[in-house]
Design an enzyme around this catalytic site. Structure first.
Site, PDB file in Angstrom:
ATOM      1  N   CYS A  25       0.816  -1.224   0.000  1.00  0.00           N
ATOM      2  CA  CYS A  25       0.000   0.000   0.000  1.00  0.00           C
ATOM      3  C   CYS A  25       0.846   1.268   0.000  1.00  0.00           C
ATOM      4  O   CYS A  25       0.320   2.365  -0.198  1.00  0.00           O
ATOM      5  CB  CYS A  25      -0.952  -0.003   1.183  1.00  0.00           C
ATOM      6  SG  CYS A  25      -1.903  -1.530   1.274  1.00  0.00           S
ATOM      7  N   HIS A  31      -2.982   6.683   2.720  1.00  0.00           N
ATOM      8  CA  HIS A  31      -3.517   5.460   2.120  1.00  0.00           C
ATOM      9  C   HIS A  31      -4.915   5.217   2.697  1.00  0.00           C
ATOM     10  O   HIS A  31      -5.117   5.266   3.902  1.00  0.00           O
ATOM     11  CB  HIS A  31      -2.590   4.289   2.436  1.00  0.00           C
ATOM     12  CG  HIS A  31      -3.201   2.964   2.188  1.00  0.00           C
ATOM     13  ND1 HIS A  31      -3.846   2.666   1.006  1.00  0.00           N
ATOM     14  CD2 HIS A  31      -3.279   1.852   2.965  1.00  0.00           C
ATOM     15  CE1 HIS A  31      -4.300   1.427   1.074  1.00  0.00           C
ATOM     16  NE2 HIS A  31      -3.976   0.913   2.243  1.00  0.00           N
ATOM     17  N   ASN A  89     -10.296  -0.453   0.163  1.00  0.00           N
ATOM     18  CA  ASN A  89      -8.831  -0.379   0.215  1.00  0.00           C
ATOM     19  C   ASN A  89      -8.291  -0.923  -1.103  1.00  0.00           C
ATOM     20  O   ASN A  89      -8.422  -2.108  -1.388  1.00  0.00           O
ATOM     21  CB  ASN A  89      -8.340  -1.213   1.410  1.00  0.00           C
ATOM     22  CG  ASN A  89      -6.824  -1.266   1.506  1.00  0.00           C
ATOM     23  OD1 ASN A  89      -6.112  -0.933   0.560  1.00  0.00           O
ATOM     24  ND2 ASN A  89      -6.330  -1.706   2.650  1.00  0.00           N
TER      25      ASN A  89
HETATM   26  N1  COA Z   1     -18.555  -8.274  10.070  1.00  0.00           N
HETATM   27  C1  COA Z   1     -19.008  -8.391  11.324  1.00  0.00           C
HETATM   28  N2  COA Z   1     -18.208  -8.715  12.372  1.00  0.00           N
HETATM   29  C2  COA Z   1     -16.910  -8.883  12.116  1.00  0.00           C
HETATM   30  C3  COA Z   1     -16.364  -8.765  10.822  1.00  0.00           C
HETATM   31  C4  COA Z   1     -17.241  -8.452   9.778  1.00  0.00           C
HETATM   32  N3  COA Z   1     -16.830  -8.311   8.511  1.00  0.00           N
HETATM   33  N4  COA Z   1     -15.038  -8.999  10.896  1.00  0.00           N
HETATM   34  C5  COA Z   1     -14.752  -9.253  12.172  1.00  0.00           C
HETATM   35  N5  COA Z   1     -15.894  -9.202  12.919  1.00  0.00           N
HETATM   36  C6  COA Z   1     -16.034  -9.403  14.358  1.00  0.00           C
HETATM   37  C7  COA Z   1     -14.906 -10.218  14.930  1.00  0.00           C
HETATM   38  O1  COA Z   1     -15.143 -11.598  14.771  1.00  0.00           O
HETATM   39  C8  COA Z   1     -14.933  -9.800  16.371  1.00  0.00           C
HETATM   40  O2  COA Z   1     -15.965 -10.485  17.038  1.00  0.00           O
HETATM   41  P1  COA Z   1     -15.758 -10.982  18.559  1.00  0.00           P
HETATM   42  O3  COA Z   1     -15.563  -9.714  19.343  1.00  0.00           O
HETATM   43  O4  COA Z   1     -17.021 -11.685  18.824  1.00  0.00           O
HETATM   44  O5  COA Z   1     -14.535 -11.831  18.519  1.00  0.00           O
HETATM   45  C9  COA Z   1     -15.346  -8.334  16.300  1.00  0.00           C
HETATM   46  O6  COA Z   1     -15.967  -8.158  15.021  1.00  0.00           O
HETATM   47  C10 COA Z   1     -14.171  -7.382  16.433  1.00  0.00           C
HETATM   48  O7  COA Z   1     -13.117  -7.903  15.615  1.00  0.00           O
HETATM   49  P2  COA Z   1     -11.800  -7.104  15.390  1.00  0.00           P
HETATM   50  O8  COA Z   1     -10.905  -7.883  14.491  1.00  0.00           O
HETATM   51  O9  COA Z   1     -11.262  -6.633  16.708  1.00  0.00           O
HETATM   52  O10 COA Z   1     -12.386  -5.872  14.601  1.00  0.00           O
HETATM   53  P3  COA Z   1     -11.724  -4.496  14.365  1.00  0.00           P
HETATM   54  O11 COA Z   1     -12.477  -3.442  15.050  1.00  0.00           O
HETATM   55  O12 COA Z   1     -10.245  -4.568  14.592  1.00  0.00           O
HETATM   56  O13 COA Z   1     -11.990  -4.315  12.807  1.00  0.00           O
HETATM   57  C11 COA Z   1     -10.676  -4.466  10.830  1.00  0.00           C
HETATM   58  C12 COA Z   1     -11.430  -5.238  11.894  1.00  0.00           C
HETATM   59  C13 COA Z   1     -10.073  -5.435   9.842  1.00  0.00           C
HETATM   60  C14 COA Z   1     -11.667  -3.557  10.134  1.00  0.00           C
HETATM   61  C15 COA Z   1      -9.592  -3.627  11.539  1.00  0.00           C
HETATM   62  O14 COA Z   1      -8.820  -4.452  12.375  1.00  0.00           O
HETATM   63  C16 COA Z   1      -8.681  -2.940  10.599  1.00  0.00           C
HETATM   64  O15 COA Z   1      -9.092  -2.070   9.856  1.00  0.00           O
HETATM   65  N6  COA Z   1      -7.401  -3.258  10.647  1.00  0.00           N
HETATM   66  C17 COA Z   1      -6.415  -2.662   9.786  1.00  0.00           C
HETATM   67  C18 COA Z   1      -6.718  -3.094   8.404  1.00  0.00           C
HETATM   68  C19 COA Z   1      -5.940  -2.367   7.413  1.00  0.00           C
HETATM   69  O16 COA Z   1      -6.011  -1.178   7.379  1.00  0.00           O
HETATM   70  N7  COA Z   1      -5.210  -3.105   6.620  1.00  0.00           N
HETATM   71  C20 COA Z   1      -4.511  -2.622   5.543  1.00  0.00           C
HETATM   72  C21 COA Z   1      -3.365  -1.840   5.976  1.00  0.00           C
HETATM   73  S1  COA Z   1      -2.636  -1.326   4.564  1.00  0.00           S
END
Ligand code: COA
Length: 329
Positions: free
Chosen positions: A118, A254, A284
């Site tokens: 990215c 990004h 993204n």
């Molecule tokens: N829909 C609904 N629930 C979801 C889900 C979805 N698509 N994906 C995960 N969950 C759930 C999880 O299972 C978890 O449930 P639990 O609490 O019962 O275990 C809960 O939501 C929270 O999960 P978590 O992984 O902590 O979510 P988050 O708030 O961290 O959001 C992302 C997940 C991926 C959106 C976030 O971690 C993120 O944006 N990370 C960086 C990603 C990124 O920018 N990557 C590229 C960098 S270049």
């Protein structure tokens, strides 16, 4: 402001392309256990564009370059180097840059693909500046293009809600009055196993990995890294160049996740209204996300000639690349 980057580079043309097919949050609701509200609240993404089965990274590159030609009446015959940033090329080789050379019949030029996930588009701009500074090259075509949908596991709700496809292209030309003002890079390779797409090996630095060739991410770890490191990088490049947060016309991070962008803004004092993003419309799109954000803002007239902007790429590697520049179109 005191520019710290030796530069003979300025952007002289711009183009972008996104595929027609739209994947909305309610489409994803029918594919995995997720919902529109969760996706919007956690990421700021509403929809993404998806390349057709017959469309690959090279096609997106060609379309972005054609857009650049038509919007700026740009001549490509004398391009002497092509840099394509992508993590999802049609083939490892020939490179996408060699495919662009052939498609546009550019007679004599270098062609290199770079892979900085990215951060790729900004890293390619930094490299273009170096090539122009060397005095050997005068006109460089820089492209950021991705078909992430082809490397996404649509049974994994933690990643499939995030990614989309698109491309952006710029011409960077030699100019005595350089418009690239400051640069910043940082790499945290020790954390690389938190975000990857496998190729030939089944481990990264001793960490066993999934070998399907799909994008795998530990979202929480990547999130923590981004909201910790990116504000430090932003503060560093601004301070080095004697530029205060409120003096930026535009911050173009990004477009990974709107929550990351809001957190970076809060920590650095950049007003959220001064950011340009593309995740709401396109998700993204990795190396394409920054040019797609520029495209949206160019089309609705927000960007003006002479604006000072900070482009900040970050992601797989884990890698950061930032560039402070004056917009010259
Ligand atoms: N829909 C609904 N629930 C979801 C889900 C979805 N698509 N994906 C995960 N969950 C759930 C999880 O299972 C978890 O449930 P639990 O609490 O019962 O275990 C809960 O939501 C929270 O999960 P978590 O992984 O902590 O979510 P988050 O708030 O961290 O959001 C992302 C997940 C991926 C959106 C976030 O971690 C993120 O944006 N990370 C960086 C990603 C990124 O920018 N990557 C590229 C960098 S270049």
């Amino acid at each position: 402001m005191q520019p710290t980057l030796l530069s003979h580079a300025k952007i002289t043309a711009f183009g972008a392309y996104v595929p027609e097919q739209v994947l909305r949050n309610d489409d994803l609701e029918r594919m995995v256990d997720t919902n529109h509200e969760w996706i919007v609240q956690r990421t700021g993404i509403y929809e993404r564009r998806i390349a057709s089965d017959e469309q690959f990274c090279s096609d997106l590159c060609f379309a972005a370059v054609r857009d650049l030609q038509s919007r700026y009446d740009a001549v490509l015959d004398d391009v002497d180097f092509i840099l394509v940033a992508t993590t999802t090329p049609d083939t490892y080789f020939p490179s996408m840059s060699a495919r662009v050379q052939a498609e546009f019949g550019i007679a004599s030029c270098g062609a290199v693909d770079i892979q900085a996930a990215c951060a790729g588009f900004v890293a390619a701009l930094q490299l273009a500046n170096g090539l122009l500074l060397s005095g050997v090259h005068r006109k460089i075509l820089v492209i950021g293009a991705e078909t992430l949908s082809k490397a996404t596991d649509y049974t994994d709700r933690s990643t499939c809600i995030l990614f989309g496809d698109g491309a952006g292209a710029v011409l960077v030309e030699r100019s005595e009055e350089g418009a690239f003002l400051g640069s910043y890079v940082r790499t945290t390779g020790e954390e690389g196993h938190h975000l990857y797409r496998s190729s030939l090996s089944s481990s990264i630095g001793g960490h066993p990995i999934d070998t399907t060739g799909k994008i795998v991410q530990n979202g929480r770890e990547v999130y923590k890294w981004a909201v910790t490191q990116v504000p430090k990088g932003v503060a560093s490049i601004l301070e080095q160049n004697g530029c205060r947060a409120h003096e930026l016309d535009w911050f173009v991070p990004h477009s990974a996740n709107m929550r990351i962008v809001e957190s970076v803004c809060e920590k650095t004092g950049i007003p959220v209204e001064r950011t340009l993003t593309s995740m709401a419309q396109y998700g993204n799109t990795s190396a394409a996300s920054i040019p797609l954000a520029l495209d949206l803002a160019l089309k609705d007239g927000r960007i003006k000639t002479g604006d000072i902007m900070l482009l900040y790429g970050f992601g797989g590697g884990l890698t950061e690349a930032a560039l402070l520049l004056r917009w010259t179109l």
